[in-house]
Design a protein around this motif. Sequence first.
Motif, PDB file in Angstrom:
ATOM      1  N   UNK A 144       0.850  -1.271   0.108  1.00 35.78           N
ATOM      2  CA  UNK A 144       0.002  -0.016  -0.054  1.00 35.78           C
ATOM      3  C   UNK A 144       0.784   1.104  -0.003  1.00 35.78           C
ATOM      4  N   UNK A 145       1.843   1.525   0.783  1.00 31.06           N
ATOM      5  CA  UNK A 145       2.928   2.408   0.874  1.00 31.06           C
ATOM      6  C   UNK A 145       3.559   2.537  -0.307  1.00 31.06           C
ATOM      7  N   UNK A 146       3.983   1.527  -0.871  1.00 24.38           N
ATOM      8  CA  UNK A 146       4.805   1.506  -2.237  1.00 24.38           C
ATOM      9  C   UNK A 146       3.812   2.266  -3.429  1.00 24.38           C
ATOM     10  N   UNK A 147       2.470   1.706  -3.360  1.00 24.02           N
ATOM     11  CA  UNK A 147       1.533   2.342  -4.406  1.00 24.02           C
ATOM     12  C   UNK A 147       1.341   3.408  -4.187  1.00 24.02           C
ATOM     13  N   UNK A 148       1.166   4.223  -2.998  1.00 24.37           N
ATOM     14  CA  UNK A 148       0.813   5.475  -2.564  1.00 24.37           C
ATOM     15  C   UNK A 148       2.260   6.122  -3.003  1.00 24.37           C
ATOM     16  N   UNK A 149       3.403   5.866  -2.860  1.00 26.88           N
ATOM     17  CA  UNK A 149       4.489   6.667  -3.302  1.00 26.88           C
ATOM     18  C   UNK A 149       4.577   6.538  -5.012  1.00 26.88           C
ATOM     19  N   UNK A 150       4.230   5.529  -5.337  1.00 25.91           N
ATOM     20  CA  UNK A 150       4.267   5.683  -6.823  1.00 25.91           C
ATOM     21  C   UNK A 150       3.294   6.460  -7.380  1.00 25.91           C
ATOM     22  N   UNK A 151       1.916   6.611  -6.745  1.00 24.70           N
ATOM     23  CA  UNK A 151       0.986   7.465  -7.297  1.00 24.70           C
ATOM     24  C   UNK A 151       1.627   9.020  -7.105  1.00 24.70           C
ATOM     25  N   UNK A 152       2.210   9.127  -6.149  1.00 19.44           N
ATOM     26  CA  UNK A 152       2.609  10.532  -5.730  1.00 19.44           C
ATOM     27  C   UNK A 152       3.566  10.793  -6.753  1.00 19.44           C
ATOM     28  N   UNK A 153       4.544   9.927  -7.247  1.00 23.82           N
ATOM     29  CA  UNK A 153       5.739  10.604  -7.559  1.00 23.82           C
ATOM     30  C   UNK A 153       5.222  10.596  -9.201  1.00 23.82           C
TER      31      UNK A 153
END
Length: 153
Positions: A144-153
């Motif tokens: 979930x954290x990796x997905x959120x970081x990828x979405x924000x990047x």
Amino acid sequence: MNVFTPKENQDLAIDFEAQGFLKETAKWTHFLSILGFVGVGLFVMIGLFVQSIFSKLGSVSGGMMGNQMGGGFIGSFYIVMAVVYFFPVYYMFKFSTKLKAALRTNDNLELKAAFKFLKSHFKFVGILFLVLTVLYAIVFVIALSAGALAFLA
């Protein structure tokens, strides 16, 4: 007054019907433990086979074909899973053999030993389930954290 409160010098009596249920339980747990041992053996064989195949592929292709460490990891993972799976299967097997012996000889000590193995089986499975649940939760949070970081990047 609680019916299940043990009194001094009172043993638990197992009637004929309960003995029949326990005999059937012993048969099924014996059958399931034999299947479990077969499963453990298959896990070990698959683990060794995967390690062997990836080792051969790496040596034939001169290291160009695939990642040897991946095959070694997968093979080792199967072997570790076989070792982990062995213990609850062993406890179930010992429960069934001790229970059969206790019912055949009307031995309370054998019956107590059988239930000790049953307790060990469920304790191991419960702890394993708890550990796996925590690991799944950690993986879920990381994903979930990796997905959120990828979405924000």
